[in-house]
Structure formats: C-alpha cells, structure tokens
Design an enzyme around this catalytic site. Structure first.
Site, PDB file in Angstrom:
ATOM      1  N   ILE A 120      43.190  12.664  60.129  1.00 37.27           N
ATOM      2  CA  ILE A 120      42.254  13.778  60.052  1.00 37.27           C
ATOM      3  C   ILE A 120      41.737  13.861  58.621  1.00 37.27           C
ATOM      4  CG2 ILE A 120      43.202  15.120  61.973  1.00 37.27           C
ATOM      5  CD1 ILE A 120      44.814  16.760  60.068  1.00 37.27           C
ATOM      6  N   ASP A 121      40.612  14.524  58.443  1.00 37.58           N
ATOM      7  CA  ASP A 121      39.964  14.559  57.137  1.00 37.58           C
ATOM      8  C   ASP A 121      40.817  15.272  56.091  1.00 37.58           C
ATOM      9  OD1 ASP A 121      37.768  13.296  58.273  1.00 37.58           O
ATOM     10  OD2 ASP A 121      36.772  15.195  58.757  1.00 37.58           O
ATOM     11  N   LYS A 122      40.534  14.979  54.839  1.00 39.90           N
ATOM     12  CA  LYS A 122      41.273  15.547  53.708  1.00 39.90           C
ATOM     13  C   LYS A 122      41.397  17.064  53.802  1.00 39.90           C
ATOM     14  CE  LYS A 122      40.772  16.289  48.707  1.00 39.90           C
ATOM     15  NZ  LYS A 122      39.930  16.016  47.514  1.00 39.90           N
ATOM     16  N   THR A 135      40.811  19.033  56.419  1.00 42.54           N
ATOM     17  CA  THR A 135      41.177  19.547  57.736  1.00 42.54           C
ATOM     18  C   THR A 135      42.696  19.663  57.775  1.00 42.54           C
ATOM     19  OG1 THR A 135      39.265  18.537  58.815  1.00 42.54           O
ATOM     20  CG2 THR A 135      41.120  19.115  60.223  1.00 42.54           C
ATOM     21  N   ARG A 186      32.710  17.875  63.283  1.00 44.54           N
ATOM     22  CA  ARG A 186      31.773  18.328  62.259  1.00 44.54           C
ATOM     23  C   ARG A 186      30.354  17.866  62.582  1.00 44.54           C
ATOM     24  NH1 ARG A 186      34.785  16.173  56.970  1.00 44.54           N
ATOM     25  NH2 ARG A 186      33.187  17.386  55.878  1.00 44.54           N
TER      26      ARG A 186
END
Length: 347
Positions: free
Chosen positions: A152-154, A156, A255
């Site tokens: 998952i993104d930084k 998130t 997103r």
C-alpha cells in the site's frame, strides 16, 4: 553480434539496470531527458543528460542521447556500473504493529509515512528494512522483495499480509492474482457521492503528461484492467465517507478511480485533493479545511479489512482494524461542521 546480444552482454558484464519504463501507447513525442525528469523523483535534467552522454540510457536496447524523442511502446532502461541500492536491504530496528502471526505469515497494521519497500529516494527506513531486522530468511517475491505479497502507498494506513515461507508466498500471491482475497478500504472523498453504491471500471496506466500519476484510459490496450466497488457510509455534504472494495490491485487504484468519477480523496496532494474542491468561500470554512489538513496531512485512505484463505490450514481468515486517529478526528470534525452549518448536500 546483433544489438540485443550486445545489450545482454553489457548488462551481464558491466552494467546494472536501475530503472525500466515501458512507454504507454498514448505517449506523445517527448525528449527523453524531459520524459525521465517527469518520471524519476528528484532527478535533474543535467544528471539525466550526463547519463545519456555516458551511454547509460538505452531505448529498445540501444544507447541514446538526451535529445532522443520517446515514442509509444518504447522500452527505456537506465543502466549504471553499480547495483541499485533498492536491491540491498539493511536490517533496521523499526517497530512493527503486528496484528497476527503464525508459522506461515503475519499481518501488519502499517502507519502513515512508512514506505513499504526501498526505491528511488527511499533506500532505508522502509517496512522491508524492518522485516529484515525482525525476521530471518523471508521468501522473495517476484520483485526480489522479502515477504511482500502486496503493498500500500506510503501515506495509506492499514493491513498488509507478509509471507514467512515460500509455500505461503506462492499461495497468497495466487489468491491476490485470482482476485479471491478480500480488501476493504475506508476513504474520505471530496463532494457528495450521488449513488449509494456503485462500481468503477477502467484500465489504469501512467499518466501521459505527469508520470508521477496514474490515470484511467478508455483504450482497452492501454494499462491494466481495474475494478473498484464503492459504498457510501456517511455524508457530510462537501465530503463523503466511503467504503471501497478492491476487485483488482493496481497502483493508486482507489485514488485514481475516485478522481475519475469526480471525487478525489481528501488531502490527496498527488491527485488534487489538497485543494478546497467543495464548499463555501467563507474565511471560517477555509480555516476549518486547513485545520483538517493539519490533523490529516495525507490522503484520507485506510486499508481496514483483509481476508484470505490460510495457505496451510485452508481456513478463511478475516482481519479488521480501527481507523487511525487522524482519520477519526477529521470525520468527527466533519460531522460537527455539517450539523452546525446545515450543509447543502447538492452544493
């Protein structure tokens, strides 16, 4: 010897691949130094031009100069004389919030700001560095990253499953690929989402102009298919709290898909959500939004629920986490604001 053989010999004997970019079908003609500046964080045009002069930039296995114009479907590689740092993982004593652990796997509740794996500009301080410290001999995924089944993104927050054995890695990876795993995210998005629930479909690939973004493409030959199911949980007029169920797992999928239907995530700087997209022009409202942004200095997205079949027992497991404190506080502020100001949901 043909060009491809020459290229392979250079790679094997002298240089290491640091970057590879497959140019999308819709790419406009663009100088390669400008193309790479848009794609590589913190890269300068001078450094890129120097790399081209040194013969380190290859397009379709042939070295090119900095004035080469990138075309659709080109394959761009940057080769350097030293191994890429992201392939070197130094153990670091970074605390982990472990939700569950057994002999085959573990579940981690990732905080905001923690990068999942080393990459350009983030060679240390990542989840992978922490895993290397706390665990020995984790299996490698297809990208040679220990333990990682997905990411998952930084900025998130939420649940990640980590494989501890080769068998678990293979089993879990197949579930994610076959779309049988269950993944629910909670997000705050700009605007009043009209439908109570819906499905967003659209291929996702790199944005043609801004290479740091992903985008939805109508052409089925561009990008990879992506499907997101959403459901409204609570309405605050100018923003909406939604649940998003992933059927696929593309980069920035929620997103990108929410922006595609006109509802960027609240305070998502990369996709324009860090601006006031809905509401009034009153100074007090601007102050309210600024305060929310300070409490939640990231995109409002949390990986809340994760379900999968255990690779050893065959049991269906489901894990759930509470929303992080920053999202809880902002949701409460929006509840109070919408009630106090009787927000017109159609505005």
């Amino acid at each position: 010897m043909d060009n491809n053989s020459d290229f392979q010999e250079i790679v094997e004997d002298e240089l290491f691949e640091h970057f590879r970019f497959d140019v999308p079908k819709g790419q406009l003609l663009l100088r390669i130094d400008k193309f790479l500046m848009n794609l590589i964080p913190n890269a300068t045009r001078n450094k890129i031009q120097n790399a081209a002069t040194a013969g380190n930039i290859f397009v379709n296995d042939i070295p090119v100069k900095s004035n080469y114009k990138v075309k659709p479907l080109d394959v761009v590689r940057i080769l350097l004389s030293h191994p890429p740092f992201e392939n070197r993982v130094d153990p670091e004593n970074i605390p982990l919030d472990i939700v569950y652990e057994d002999a085959s796997l573990l579940l981690i509740n990732k905080p905001a700001g923690l990068v999942v794996h080393p990459g350009h500009g983030n060679y240390t301080g990542t989840l992978v560095n922490a895993l290397a410290y706390h665990f020995e001999n984790l299996p490698m995924n297809s990208s040679e990253r220990p333990g990682l089944v997905h990411r998952i993104d930084k900025d998130t927050t939420g649940l990640l499953v980590i494989a501890k054995t080769e068998a678990a890695m293979s089993h879990l990876a197949k579930q994610f690929e076959a779309k049988t795993s269950e993944r629910e995210y909670i997000a705050i998005v700009w605007g009043n989402v009209k439908e109570e629930q819906g499905t967003i479909e659209g291929n996702i690939a790199r944005h043609v102009k801004d290479r740091m973004q992903m985008a939805v493409f109508a052409d089925p030959e561009i990008g990879k298919p992506a499907i997101t199911h959403y459901k409204v949980l609570e309405r605050f007029g100018y923003v909406t709290l939604v649940s998003c169920i992933l059927e696929t797992g593309r980069t920035h999928q929620i997103r990108v898909h929410m922006k595609h239907i006109g509802h960027p995530l609240f305070n998502d700087a990369r996709y324009g959500g860090d601006l006031i997209l809905k509401g009034t022009t009153f100074t007090k409202y601007k102050q309210f939004i600024d305060n929310c942004f300070k409490i939640l200095p990231r995109q409002a997205l949390h990986a809340k629920t994760l379900g999968f079949i255990h690779p050893t027992s065959g049991e269906m497991l489901r894990f759930d986490t509470e929303l992080p404190q920053d999202m809880k506080e902002v949701i409460e502020k929006w509840r109070g604001y919408s009630k106090l100001n009787m927000v017109d949901e159609d505005e």
